[in-house]
Motif scaffolding. Structure first.
Motif, PDB file in Angstrom:
ATOM      1  N   SER A 263       0.861  -1.302  -0.262  1.00 15.35           N
ATOM      2  CA  SER A 263      -0.007   0.000   0.050  1.00 15.35           C
ATOM      3  C   SER A 263       0.827   1.274   0.213  1.00 15.35           C
ATOM      4  N   ARG A 264       0.393   2.366  -0.328  1.00 15.14           N
ATOM      5  CA  ARG A 264       1.077   3.601  -0.187  1.00 15.14           C
ATOM      6  C   ARG A 264       1.696   3.754   0.904  1.00 15.14           C
ATOM      7  N   PHE A 265       0.861   3.745   2.261  1.00 13.81           N
ATOM      8  CA  PHE A 265       1.462   3.878   3.402  1.00 13.81           C
ATOM      9  C   PHE A 265       2.710   3.102   3.710  1.00 13.81           C
ATOM     10  N   ALA A 266       2.634   1.659   3.233  1.00 10.19           N
ATOM     11  CA  ALA A 266       3.568   0.666   3.741  1.00 10.19           C
ATOM     12  C   ALA A 266       4.809   1.210   2.898  1.00 10.19           C
ATOM     13  N   LEU A 267       4.646   1.539   1.672  1.00  8.33           N
ATOM     14  CA  LEU A 267       5.882   1.841   0.871  1.00  8.33           C
ATOM     15  C   LEU A 267       6.441   3.154   1.457  1.00  8.33           C
ATOM     16  N   GLU A 268       5.891   4.121   1.747  1.00 10.16           N
ATOM     17  CA  GLU A 268       6.245   5.386   2.697  1.00 10.16           C
ATOM     18  C   GLU A 268       7.097   5.058   3.746  1.00 10.16           C
ATOM     19  N   LEU A 269       6.654   4.027   4.466  1.00 12.62           N
ATOM     20  CA  LEU A 269       7.297   3.598   5.798  1.00 12.62           C
ATOM     21  C   LEU A 269       8.615   3.112   5.158  1.00 12.62           C
ATOM     22  N   SER A 270       8.547   2.010   4.252  1.00 15.84           N
ATOM     23  CA  SER A 270       9.658   1.022   4.130  1.00 15.84           C
ATOM     24  C   SER A 270      10.818   1.971   3.334  1.00 15.84           C
ATOM     25  N   SER A 271      10.532   3.011   2.539  1.00 14.04           N
ATOM     26  CA  SER A 271      11.094   3.602   1.626  1.00 14.04           C
ATOM     27  C   SER A 271      11.900   4.662   2.516  1.00 14.04           C
TER      28      SER A 271
ATOM     29  N   THR B 214       3.104   0.107  18.685  1.00  9.69           N
ATOM     30  CA  THR B 214       2.546  -1.378  18.846  1.00  9.69           C
ATOM     31  C   THR B 214       1.463  -1.642  17.715  1.00  9.69           C
ATOM     32  N   SER B 215       1.554  -2.784  16.910  1.00  8.06           N
ATOM     33  CA  SER B 215       0.532  -2.943  16.018  1.00  8.06           C
ATOM     34  C   SER B 215      -0.289  -4.097  16.246  1.00  8.06           C
ATOM     35  N   ILE B 216      -1.438  -4.067  15.880  1.00 12.10           N
ATOM     36  CA  ILE B 216      -2.403  -5.289  16.089  1.00 12.10           C
ATOM     37  C   ILE B 216      -2.360  -5.845  14.379  1.00 12.10           C
ATOM     38  N   LYS B 217      -1.667  -7.108  14.601  1.00 11.92           N
ATOM     39  CA  LYS B 217      -1.341  -7.646  13.403  1.00 11.92           C
ATOM     40  C   LYS B 217      -2.432  -8.643  12.915  1.00 11.92           C
ATOM     41  N   HIS B 218      -2.492  -8.897  11.686  1.00 12.52           N
ATOM     42  CA  HIS B 218      -3.351  -9.811  11.017  1.00 12.52           C
ATOM     43  C   HIS B 218      -2.781 -10.670   9.994  1.00 12.52           C
ATOM     44  N   ASP B 219      -3.072 -11.697   9.860  1.00 15.51           N
ATOM     45  CA  ASP B 219      -2.235 -12.891   8.864  1.00 15.51           C
ATOM     46  C   ASP B 219      -3.556 -13.581   8.271  1.00 15.51           C
ATOM     47  N   ILE B 220      -4.134 -12.859   7.256  1.00 17.67           N
ATOM     48  CA  ILE B 220      -5.315 -13.344   6.894  1.00 17.67           C
ATOM     49  C   ILE B 220      -5.123 -13.654   5.332  1.00 17.67           C
ATOM     50  N   ALA B 221      -6.056 -14.522   4.734  1.00  9.34           N
ATOM     51  CA  ALA B 221      -6.224 -14.613   3.368  1.00  9.34           C
ATOM     52  C   ALA B 221      -7.579 -14.794   3.063  1.00  9.34           C
TER      53      ALA B 221
ATOM     54  N   SER C  87     -11.547  -1.962   5.987  1.00  4.64           N
ATOM     55  CA  SER C  87     -10.794  -0.460   6.330  1.00  4.64           C
ATOM     56  C   SER C  87     -11.831   0.523   6.642  1.00  4.64           C
ATOM     57  N   ALA C  88     -12.921   0.611   5.809  1.00  5.63           N
ATOM     58  CA  ALA C  88     -14.049   1.565   6.210  1.00  5.63           C
ATOM     59  C   ALA C  88     -14.491   1.182   7.720  1.00  5.63           C
TER      60      ALA C  88
ATOM     61  N   LEU D  54      -0.376 -11.180  -2.532  1.00  6.00           N
ATOM     62  CA  LEU D  54      -1.773 -10.932  -3.029  1.00  6.00           C
ATOM     63  C   LEU D  54      -2.127 -12.070  -4.036  1.00  6.00           C
ATOM     64  N   GLY D  55      -0.839 -12.683  -4.543  1.00  9.33           N
ATOM     65  CA  GLY D  55      -1.118 -13.881  -5.265  1.00  9.33           C
ATOM     66  C   GLY D  55      -1.664 -15.057  -4.961  1.00  9.33           C
ATOM     67  N   ASP D  56      -1.589 -15.131  -3.447  1.00 11.84           N
ATOM     68  CA  ASP D  56      -2.184 -16.041  -2.509  1.00 11.84           C
ATOM     69  C   ASP D  56      -3.452 -15.675  -1.996  1.00 11.84           C
ATOM     70  N   GLY D  57      -3.850 -14.616  -2.201  1.00  5.30           N
ATOM     71  CA  GLY D  57      -4.974 -13.881  -1.357  1.00  5.30           C
ATOM     72  C   GLY D  57      -4.612 -13.619   0.055  1.00  5.30           C
ATOM     73  N   SER D  58      -3.286 -13.580   0.237  1.00  9.35           N
ATOM     74  CA  SER D  58      -2.871 -13.771   1.631  1.00  9.35           C
ATOM     75  C   SER D  58      -2.213 -12.374   1.981  1.00  9.35           C
ATOM     76  N   LEU D  59      -2.789 -11.537   3.046  1.00 11.67           N
ATOM     77  CA  LEU D  59      -2.498 -10.027   3.295  1.00 11.67           C
ATOM     78  C   LEU D  59      -1.877 -10.103   4.937  1.00 11.67           C
ATOM     79  N   HIS D  60      -0.891  -9.140   4.962  1.00  8.95           N
ATOM     80  CA  HIS D  60      -0.656  -8.773   6.144  1.00  8.95           C
ATOM     81  C   HIS D  60      -1.376  -7.472   6.495  1.00  8.95           C
ATOM     82  N   TYR D  61      -2.153  -7.523   7.367  1.00  9.77           N
ATOM     83  CA  TYR D  61      -2.902  -6.172   7.605  1.00  9.77           C
ATOM     84  C   TYR D  61      -2.984  -5.975   8.910  1.00  9.77           C
ATOM     85  N   ASN D  62      -2.130  -4.958   9.318  1.00 10.30           N
ATOM     86  CA  ASN D  62      -1.716  -4.387  10.446  1.00 10.30           C
ATOM     87  C   ASN D  62      -2.211  -3.049  10.812  1.00 10.30           C
TER      88      ASN D  62
END
Lengths: 456, 456
Positions: free
Chosen positions: A250-258, A330-337, A351-352, A369-377
């Motif tokens: 996502s945009r936010f994830a890229l900003e952080l990592s960049s 501290t994030s509340i992490k999700h490991d979902i698909a 998100s809404a 995304l290729g596996d439908g698997s998202l980290h949704y923190n």
């Protein structure tokens, strides 16, 4: 208790196999949990593991196996008894290129296994951010996923045979390279993903594949997730199994990592895909074909890696997302698909719903995304770190409601451990949980194997 | 008993769901066993399967699920109670190209599933001689293998989700297309390969792949198996996962099949390999590259299929081997696998040992060399059909001794059924068999699910 245990184990372990209670083995990867075992053992041989288990079984001492301590669900956090660290059982026992297999011990670090496969002219595909420290035994115990599942499957799909010490100390060994073998119920798959609750995995025979001779890597910037799903379908249509990774950022994830990586962003935009094709044969035009494909299909905000350095930089941006979030708190992490067709709707609606319920909540969404698997923190604003987890259930209720509405899973590749076991009844039926309990009770009648983990 | 059962089931099944005891459902594929059920039921809905199971559970009536009745180990031969034929549960419920999955009912014939995948622009890779009549439920229950395991894996590797009716009638449904999902012990893999002893598989979600756009097929004649193994290693080195089939045919097997098929032998020689490469992308030079590869490596006794008809003829020679043996009398069949590096030694030593012990024994050796999986069928001379099986144990003792010496398996892809269950303790430890029994006892406390099969 501790000195008594020390004396007892000293009778059959060497001094080097009994460790001090050091913080690096006690505090988990996320610094969320601190283990409180009575003793840490680090056996040097499989026989020593058997002796430890025989003693613990006879004396009803809890045992928590531990690999590289990189788990994200607390599955290797010992609450009492023995923390059984497998790091010294780390031999590469055999590589067998004719059968495309390798036999390694549980404590072998994933990266070493990848390297050993490479030295035998083969490829071991499991790849994930912690590959420099996670261990094969832990990868098997939690059925690890990672970056190459799309093409090669998860850890479960890569295990041909296992060697396991059962709770009462019996060694069951099927370290076999056969790709076809059907002799009774498949017990191997019970241990894969069992998170140390059924026995101690001491070694495994793993599948190897041909090495990639050609790689083509692109970063594509997109306005919405629907476009990303469309790109996935088109890429699979044109490149089929050559597509081995398809990562969403996502945009936010890229900003952080960049910022964290000190690498400039490839492009501005709401959503980004890092995709990689590979071919096990020499395929000199693969990069050109990928560029042409992206152009023809209108994905013009694309960068194709033109060198190994450029490729590595793009992957660094993807792999540093986890590390780059830490300063947010501290994030509340999700490991979902969820099924591919539901990904876009899920992300938009969830998100809404979160934004409505938790004012100012920030979401770092990325994953496979290729596996439908998202980290949704998710990060709640103005919440002190030690307070964040008090909101965990409320946040999870919203996220999992949306996941289950789309027939998704609440645990794609990190496991259950102690942070999701109370949620298991939401995704498995009473009949299934009863069968899990019966299997556990048969193998581990005194409930000494990693008690409190995985099962609710 | 029968009329009483008929009355009981008539209360919740339609007349069309209760069948007459017809020989085609009672006599097994090899005409070795005749089932003796009290009644044959053919439910039209999953609910009907549940009702049947509830009644049978309450009244302790044995139930033997049956698919296409093509099994070779007697697993679907009902000895009493209900023969539960799944043929009418045959819907293709959903194809899902985005997730590369298809959801089908147990009674769907394999070939129909292959065709449905093709219509969705995808490929379902399971392929075996009986694909025109075997059913998906049976393929899953015995973990079928076949011709494409080398590249795509066995049935076990192709199942994403299952729908199962448990012995007491509960429906457990996980028909999900997720490629990553780790929520507790993996129970799906218990049912795959359980041969109807744990419950009734009613539907499955299966993995789909990209269709091959290019195929290249060669028949190579060789002086010995060592050369065949060398060809395998070289082919994998040069073509990696493009190699999808690598089939071994002995001189005798080819002679039989050639006469039966009315097709002339491609070549004379002791051993033959039928190999096929495929590429999911358009690859116009694949056949030329294969020809060049064989020439460069000195495999000059090779024929490359130049048309689809030539390709089909070569495959007919391979696929007719089983049928072409029937006039030789009753064979004692073996469905074994050994590590690739041991195949040549195994064949040489085992054949010599058999010849020494059984004067004039004839061996039809063929199979999936790429997986180390051989069909090793033996014919004793001058033995009447009904006498042959009295030698079965003695022949098996020799064959299995050699298989186990090389760390092979006595059951690669046909299952255990009633012909190998007494051999299970030779390949599984007491601890494993005890766990299998505990799982069985938990799910099926009255031992009504296919009693006498699989477990010793």
């Amino acid at each position: 208790m501790t000195s008594e245990l020390h004396r007892a184990f000293s009778r059959f372990l060497s001094p080097a196999e009994i460790l001090a209670l050091s913080p690096e083995l006690l505090v988990d990867q996320r610094r969320r949990f601190t283990a409180t075992p009575d003793i840490i053992l680090q056996p040097h041989t499989v026989e020593a593991v058997q002796n430890v288990m025989r003693h613990c079984f006879a004396h009803r001492i809890p045992v928590t196996p531990q690999g590289g301590n990189t788990g994200l669900c607390g599955a290797a956090v010992a609450q009492s008894g023995v923390l059984l660290n497998l790091a010294k059982l780390d031999k590469i026992r055999e590589t067998n290129p004719a059968d495309n297999s390798i036999t390694v011990e549980a404590g072998a670090v994933l990266q070493r296994v990848q390297e050993a496969a490479g030295q035998a002219g083969r490829f071991f595909p499991l790849s994930l951010a912690s590959e420099g420290s996670c261990q094969i035994g832990g990868n098997i115990a939690c059925n690890a996923g990672g970056l190459n599942v799309l093409r090669y499957g998860a850890m479960r799909d890569l295990v041909l045979g296992l060697e396991v010490v059962l709770p009462e100390g019996t060694l069951v060994s099927h370290l076999q390279p056969l790709h076809k073998n059907t002799t009774g119920y498949d017990l191997r798959h019970l241990f894969i993903g069992s998170e140390g609750t059924l026995g101690v995995i001491t070694a495994a025979t793993l599948k190897l594949f041909a090495r990639a001779q050609t790689t083509a890597t692109a970063w594509v910037t997109l306005p919405d997730i629907e476009s990303a799903v469309r790109l996935l379908t088109l890429t699979q249509g044109s490149f089929a199994e050559r597509l081995c990774s398809f990562e969403l950022v996502s945009r936010f994830a890229l900003e952080l990592s960049s910022a964290f990586s000190r690498l400039k962003k490839p492009d501005d935009g709401e959503w980004h895909i890092l995709l990689e094709l590979s071919d096990s044969l020499d395929s000199p035009d693969l990069t050109d074909r990928l560029a042409e494909f992206l152009y023809q299909n209108g994905f013009e905000n694309s960068i194709i890696a033109q060198s190994e350095q450029e490729r590595r930089d793009l992957w660094t941006l993807r792999e540093n997302i986890s590390a780059s979030q830490r300063h947010l708190g501290t994030s509340i992490k999700h490991d979902i698909a969820v099924p591919i067709a539901a990904v876009a709707t899920f992300v938009r609606e969830c998100s809404a719903a979160l934004a409505q319920k938790f004012d100012g909540i920030r979401i770092v969404c990325f994953g496979h995304l290729g596996d439908g698997s998202l980290h949704y923190n998710t990060f709640l604003p103005d919440i002190l770190s030690n307070e964040a987890y008090s909101y965990e259930d409320a946040v999870n209720d919203v996220v999992y409601e949306h996941v289950l509405r789309h027939n998704g899973t609440i645990a794609a590749e990190h496991g259950i451990g102690i942070i999701k076991n109370q949620r298991l009844p939401a995704v498995r039926t009473p009949a299934e949980i009863a069968l899990m309990r019966a299997i556990k009770a048969h193998l581990d009648p005194h409930n000494i194997m990693n008690p409190g983990k995985l099962l609710p």
